[in-house]
Motif scaffolding. Structure first.
Motif, short mmCIF file in Angstrom:
data_model
loop_
_atom_site.label_atom_id
_atom_site.label_comp_id
_atom_site.label_asym_id
_atom_site.label_seq_id
_atom_site.Cartn_x
_atom_site.Cartn_y
_atom_site.Cartn_z
N VAL A 1 23.17 3.58 23.92
CA VAL A 1 22.58 4.38 24.99
C VAL A 1 21.08 4.16 24.97
O VAL A 1 20.49 3.87 23.92
CB VAL A 1 22.92 5.89 24.85
N GLU B 1 18.99 8.28 28.07
CA GLU B 1 20.33 8.85 27.98
C GLU B 1 20.48 9.66 26.70
O GLU B 1 21.07 10.74 26.68
CB GLU B 1 21.41 7.77 28.05
N PHE C 1 14.69 6.17 34.02
CA PHE C 1 16.04 6.72 33.83
C PHE C 1 16.58 7.24 35.16
O PHE C 1 15.93 8.01 35.87
CB PHE C 1 15.99 7.85 32.79
N ASN D 1 23.48 8.20 35.57
CA ASN D 1 23.89 8.44 34.19
C ASN D 1 24.74 9.70 34.07
O ASN D 1 25.70 9.73 33.29
CB ASN D 1 22.67 8.51 33.27
N LYS E 1 28.18 8.77 35.21
CA LYS E 1 28.82 7.92 34.20
C LYS E 1 29.36 8.77 33.05
O LYS E 1 30.48 8.57 32.58
CB LYS E 1 27.80 6.90 33.70
#
Length: 104
Positions: A53, A57, A84, A89, A92
């Motif tokens: 990561v 994250e 970011f 994210n 995900k």
């Protein structure tokens, strides 16, 4: 968050070392001086999943796991990694079943 998920940041290339050692005859050489890695360890079903990561994250996951609100976790992620993508994210992590419970 998934109770069987943990993120860990190491000054060593821990996942690269583990991946290298999984082969009976590894190809290439292992660079122990490579930069450290942040790794997500999870078991959303029966198998353990490990993946690298980013710093963003990692910061986001740490915030969520420590009970901070979404905005604070997102700000921490953006501070750690200005590029970011919070929405991508977050989606995900939900898709991977790492983030499983949502409370208002």
């Amino acid at each position: 968050h998934q109770p069987t998920a943990r993120a860990f940041c190491s000054p060593h290339p821990i996942l690269s070392i583990w991946e290298f050692c999984q082969s009976a005859e590894p190809e290439g050489e292992l660079d122990l001086d490579a930069p450290g890695e942040c790794v997500l360890f999870a078991r959303p079903r029966l198998d353990v999943v490990m993946r690298r990561v980013s710093l963003g994250e990692y910061a986001f996951l740490q915030g969520i796991c420590h009970g901070v609100n979404f905005e604070t976790a997102a700000q921490a992620a953006l501070q750690a990694e200005p590029a970011f993508d919070v929405a991508r994210n977050f989606a995900k992590l939900v898709q991977e079943e790492i983030l499983t419970g949502f409370y208002l």
